[in-house]
Design a protein around this motif. Structure first.
Motif, PDB file in Angstrom:
ATOM      1  N   TYR A  87      -2.104-107.063 -33.589  1.00  0.00           N
ATOM      2  CA  TYR A  87      -2.145-105.937 -32.724  1.00  0.00           C
ATOM      3  C   TYR A  87      -0.768-105.573 -32.327  1.00  0.00           C
ATOM      4  CZ  TYR A  87      -3.088-103.585 -28.172  1.00  0.00           C
ATOM      5  OH  TYR A  87      -2.995-102.825 -27.238  1.00  0.00           O
ATOM      6  N   ALA A  88       0.291-106.539 -32.132  1.00  0.00           N
ATOM      7  CA  ALA A  88       1.587-106.231 -31.559  1.00  0.00           C
ATOM      8  C   ALA A  88       2.336-105.393 -32.503  1.00  0.00           C
ATOM      9  CB  ALA A  88       2.334-107.592 -31.395  1.00  0.00           C
ATOM     10  N   SER A  89       1.882-105.122 -34.057  1.00  0.00           N
ATOM     11  CA  SER A  89       2.843-104.249 -34.655  1.00  0.00           C
ATOM     12  C   SER A  89       2.562-102.937 -34.081  1.00  0.00           C
ATOM     13  CB  SER A  89       2.098-104.235 -36.254  1.00  0.00           C
ATOM     14  OG  SER A  89       2.318-105.689 -36.596  1.00  0.00           O
ATOM     15  N   ALA A  90       1.471-102.569 -33.659  1.00  0.00           N
ATOM     16  CA  ALA A  90       1.137-101.458 -33.045  1.00  0.00           C
ATOM     17  C   ALA A  90       1.575-101.084 -31.556  1.00  0.00           C
ATOM     18  CB  ALA A  90      -0.190-100.538 -33.249  1.00  0.00           C
ATOM     19  N   GLU A  91       1.326-102.306 -30.683  1.00  0.00           N
ATOM     20  CA  GLU A  91       1.367-102.292 -29.431  1.00  0.00           C
ATOM     21  C   GLU A  91       2.709-102.229 -29.028  1.00  0.00           C
ATOM     22  OE1 GLU A  91       0.702-105.623 -26.041  1.00  0.00           O
ATOM     23  OE2 GLU A  91       0.990-106.458 -27.995  1.00  0.00           O
ATOM     24  N   ALA A  92       3.558-102.417 -30.028  1.00  0.00           N
ATOM     25  CA  ALA A  92       5.165-102.336 -29.545  1.00  0.00           C
ATOM     26  C   ALA A  92       5.850-100.895 -29.766  1.00  0.00           C
ATOM     27  CB  ALA A  92       5.816-103.266 -30.395  1.00  0.00           C
ATOM     28  N   ILE A  93       4.888-100.061 -29.993  1.00  0.00           N
ATOM     29  CA  ILE A  93       5.491 -98.607 -30.384  1.00  0.00           C
ATOM     30  C   ILE A  93       5.423 -97.748 -28.914  1.00  0.00           C
ATOM     31  CG2 ILE A  93       4.872 -96.512 -31.617  1.00  0.00           C
ATOM     32  CD1 ILE A  93       3.790 -98.243 -33.948  1.00  0.00           C
ATOM     33  N   PRO A  94       4.084 -97.637 -28.486  1.00  0.00           N
ATOM     34  CA  PRO A  94       3.955 -96.873 -27.230  1.00  0.00           C
ATOM     35  C   PRO A  94       5.155 -97.267 -26.151  1.00  0.00           C
ATOM     36  CG  PRO A  94       1.926 -97.247 -27.776  1.00  0.00           C
ATOM     37  CD  PRO A  94       2.889 -98.221 -28.666  1.00  0.00           C
ATOM     38  N   PRO A  95       5.690 -98.305 -25.766  1.00  0.00           N
ATOM     39  CA  PRO A  95       6.782 -98.536 -24.955  1.00  0.00           C
ATOM     40  C   PRO A  95       7.824 -97.714 -25.307  1.00  0.00           C
ATOM     41  CG  PRO A  95       5.515-100.646 -25.361  1.00  0.00           C
ATOM     42  CD  PRO A  95       5.165 -99.471 -26.391  1.00  0.00           C
ATOM     43  N   THR A  96       8.223 -97.279 -26.544  1.00  0.00           N
ATOM     44  CA  THR A  96       9.257 -96.677 -26.960  1.00  0.00           C
ATOM     45  C   THR A  96       9.331 -95.129 -26.496  1.00  0.00           C
ATOM     46  OG1 THR A  96       8.626 -95.808 -29.118  1.00  0.00           O
ATOM     47  CG2 THR A  96       9.671 -97.924 -29.057  1.00  0.00           C
ATOM     48  N   GLY A  97       7.868 -94.611 -26.081  1.00  0.00           N
ATOM     49  CA  GLY A  97       7.490 -93.169 -25.947  1.00  0.00           C
ATOM     50  C   GLY A  97       6.957 -92.620 -27.202  1.00  0.00           C
ATOM     51  N   ALA A  98       6.813 -93.161 -28.222  1.00  0.00           N
ATOM     52  CA  ALA A  98       6.475 -92.722 -29.466  1.00  0.00           C
ATOM     53  C   ALA A  98       5.183 -93.309 -29.724  1.00  0.00           C
ATOM     54  CB  ALA A  98       7.264 -93.120 -30.620  1.00  0.00           C
ATOM     55  N   VAL A  99       4.430 -92.549 -30.550  1.00  0.00           N
ATOM     56  CA  VAL A  99       2.998 -93.029 -30.835  1.00  0.00           C
ATOM     57  C   VAL A  99       2.654 -93.407 -32.160  1.00  0.00           C
ATOM     58  CG1 VAL A  99       2.236 -91.022 -29.124  1.00  0.00           C
ATOM     59  CG2 VAL A  99       2.359 -90.478 -31.592  1.00  0.00           C
ATOM     60  N   PRO A 100       1.666 -94.435 -32.273  1.00  0.00           N
ATOM     61  CA  PRO A 100       1.358 -94.966 -33.652  1.00  0.00           C
ATOM     62  C   PRO A 100       0.418 -93.877 -34.399  1.00  0.00           C
ATOM     63  CG  PRO A 100      -0.187 -96.002 -31.942  1.00  0.00           C
ATOM     64  CD  PRO A 100       0.878 -94.957 -31.174  1.00  0.00           C
ATOM     65  N   VAL A 101       0.678 -93.826 -35.659  1.00  0.00           N
ATOM     66  CA  VAL A 101      -0.056 -93.431 -36.703  1.00  0.00           C
ATOM     67  C   VAL A 101      -0.373 -94.148 -37.746  1.00  0.00           C
ATOM     68  CG1 VAL A 101      -0.156 -91.500 -38.236  1.00  0.00           C
ATOM     69  CG2 VAL A 101       0.984 -90.940 -36.280  1.00  0.00           C
ATOM     70  N   PHE A 102      -1.745 -94.567 -37.756  1.00  0.00           N
ATOM     71  CA  PHE A 102      -2.416 -95.726 -38.699  1.00  0.00           C
ATOM     72  C   PHE A 102      -2.504 -95.264 -40.113  1.00  0.00           C
ATOM     73  CE2 PHE A 102      -3.703 -96.573 -34.182  1.00  0.00           C
ATOM     74  CZ  PHE A 102      -3.115 -97.763 -34.017  1.00  0.00           C
ATOM     75  N   CYS A 103      -1.917 -96.038 -41.042  1.00  0.00           N
ATOM     76  CA  CYS A 103      -2.197 -96.061 -42.438  1.00  0.00           C
ATOM     77  C   CYS A 103      -3.258 -97.191 -42.946  1.00  0.00           C
ATOM     78  CB  CYS A 103      -0.936 -95.915 -42.873  1.00  0.00           C
ATOM     79  SG  CYS A 103       0.007 -97.468 -43.506  1.00  0.00           S
ATOM     80  N   ASP A 104      -3.720 -97.037 -44.255  1.00  0.00           N
ATOM     81  CA  ASP A 104      -4.209 -97.901 -44.928  1.00  0.00           C
ATOM     82  C   ASP A 104      -3.342 -98.890 -45.573  1.00  0.00           C
ATOM     83  OD1 ASP A 104      -6.849 -99.230 -45.463  1.00  0.00           O
ATOM     84  OD2 ASP A 104      -7.799 -97.175 -46.027  1.00  0.00           O
ATOM     85  N   VAL A 105      -3.850 -99.735 -46.286  1.00  0.00           N
ATOM     86  CA  VAL A 105      -3.191-101.055 -47.145  1.00  0.00           C
ATOM     87  C   VAL A 105      -3.815-100.893 -48.483  1.00  0.00           C
ATOM     88  CG1 VAL A 105      -2.444-102.199 -45.218  1.00  0.00           C
ATOM     89  CG2 VAL A 105      -4.549-102.893 -45.974  1.00  0.00           C
ATOM     90  N   ASP A 106      -3.042-101.849 -49.442  1.00  0.00           N
ATOM     91  CA  ASP A 106      -3.556-102.432 -50.574  1.00  0.00           C
ATOM     92  C   ASP A 106      -4.660-103.319 -50.358  1.00  0.00           C
ATOM     93  OD1 ASP A 106      -2.971-102.414 -53.596  1.00  0.00           O
ATOM     94  OD2 ASP A 106      -3.207-104.454 -53.080  1.00  0.00           O
ATOM     95  N   PRO A 107      -5.775-102.964 -51.135  1.00  0.00           N
ATOM     96  CA  PRO A 107      -6.808-104.190 -50.937  1.00  0.00           C
ATOM     97  C   PRO A 107      -6.372-105.412 -51.415  1.00  0.00           C
ATOM     98  CG  PRO A 107      -7.316-102.816 -52.921  1.00  0.00           C
ATOM     99  CD  PRO A 107      -6.042-102.232 -52.273  1.00  0.00           C
TER     100      PRO A 107
END
Length: 365
Positions: A87-107
């Motif tokens: 969760y922290a990988s995305a949680e750390a983004i909003p405190p910068t003022g930016a927003v996360p955009v989620f992508c997929d991964v290799d299976p």
């Protein structure tokens, strides 16, 4: 004999006397914040990784926020990040003022790729967080070729190697966690940021210390996030042993392969040119929950880490709603971490494998 998911004590047992001596030196010296051990560890860790700069911070989550800010990420920006991650990988983004955009991964590798990142890019994308998940190494150079800066989340990949170098020296900057269960762990919370650009590293140093160089003039609204002297001393004792432990982790994965585990479940696949120092050894199977129950009943460690991917977490609903990540959803339902540590024996791997075999045989019966 039960096999634990982690073994944080065994690898450190031969280092006990040295660890206690170094801790005593810090106590006797009386300098606990940004002292000589922090300075020395930053130099030693940068040299190990192959980065030009390393800066110690309080934890791996702070590291991501600070690194993004140092890279110029702020309000109105977007940061591409995988959803199949801690969760922290995305949680750390909003405190910068930016927003996360989620992508997929290799299976197979569990990592982002240039293709999965490209699908999430927009004109507002300021950076990509490439997570080196479970110790695998994401293809940073291929992602950078898309024309966007890459921040490596290397929290799980200390000791891994790739054809392009070590994690931490592949992108614009990288972040590490030294949580006790990590491949390189301290005796509490700790983290670091590595960078190849001196200006980025300088901004990191200011941001971790209230946005100031001298505690008199404050040039940024920063944070109070510093690796402390005791933890740096502990990390300095362990760092010379990291490659040996990484070899042990790779050997543990080989023990599972030789025990025939790959005949029963899908084993993790290294990214091409990568030698992962497996932080977690994560298998895949449609009956992952049944395997987990059987391992638990036998006293063996196991854990499904990301059953609910980040984009489906309540706090991320405003950014994840409507996002379709089919591979992430499949991995969330079918993954399972099984025991792995640098000292795992072939006999232990065989015992865990036998338990999994019995569980699957019972399911077919």
């Amino acid at each position: 004999m039960p096999v634990p998911l982690f073994d944080t004590k065994g690898p450190l047992a031969p280092l006990r006397a040295e660890l206690l001596a170094r801790i005593t030196e810090v106590v006797d010296d009386g300098r606990y914040i940004l002292g000589p051990n922090v300075d020395a560890f930053e130099r030693e860790f940068a040299a190990y990784v192959g980065a030009d700069h390393a800066v110690g911070v309080a934890n791996g989550t702070d590291a991501i926020t600070i690194a993004l800010r140092a890279m110029g990420v702020g309000p109105g920006d977007e940061v591409v990040v995988p959803s199949f991650t801690f969760y922290a990988s995305a949680e750390a983004i909003p405190p910068t003022g930016a927003v996360p955009v989620f992508c997929d991964v290799d299976p197979d590798t569990f990592c982002v790729t240039a293709e999965t990142v490209k699908a999430a890019l927009t004109p507002r994308t300021k950076a990509v967080i490439a997570v080196h998940l479970f110790g695998n190494v994401a293809p940073v150079a291929e992602i950078e070729a898309l024309g966007v800066p890459v921040l490596e989340d290397a929290a799980q990949a200390a000791g891994s190697t790739s054809a392009g170098g070590r994690p931490g020296a592949l992108g614009t900057a990288a972040t590490f966690s030294f949580f006790p269960s990590k491949n390189l762990g301290c005796f509490g919370d700790g983290g670091a940021i590595t960078a190849r650009d001196a200006e980025v590293a300088d901004r990191v140093r200011m941001l971790r210390f209230h946005g100031s160089w001298d505690k008199v003039t404050y040039e940024h609204v920063g944070v109070n996030s510093r690796l402390d002297e005791l933890q740096a001393a502990v990390l300095r004792v362990q760092l010379p042993h990291l490659d040996g432990w990484a070899d042990g982790r790779r050997a543990a994965g080989q023990h599972y392969a030789e025990a025939g585990l790959g005949e029963l479940v899908q084993l993790p696949v290294p990214v091409e040119g990568c030698a992962p120092a497996w932080h977690l050894y994560v298998i895949r199977h449609a009956q992952a929950d049944a395997i987990a129950a059987a391992l638990a009943a036998a006293g063996h460690g196991q854990k499904a880490y990301y059953r609910t991917p980040v984009h489906r977490q309540p706090a991320m609903a405003r950014w994840g709603a409507g996002t379709s990540l089919p591979v992430t959803d499949e991995l969330a339902a079918t993954h399972l971490a099984i025991p792995l540590n640098p000292l795992l024996t072939a006999e232990q791997a065989a015992e865990v494998t036998a338990t999994i075999r019995r569980a699957l045989d019972a399911g077919r019966g």
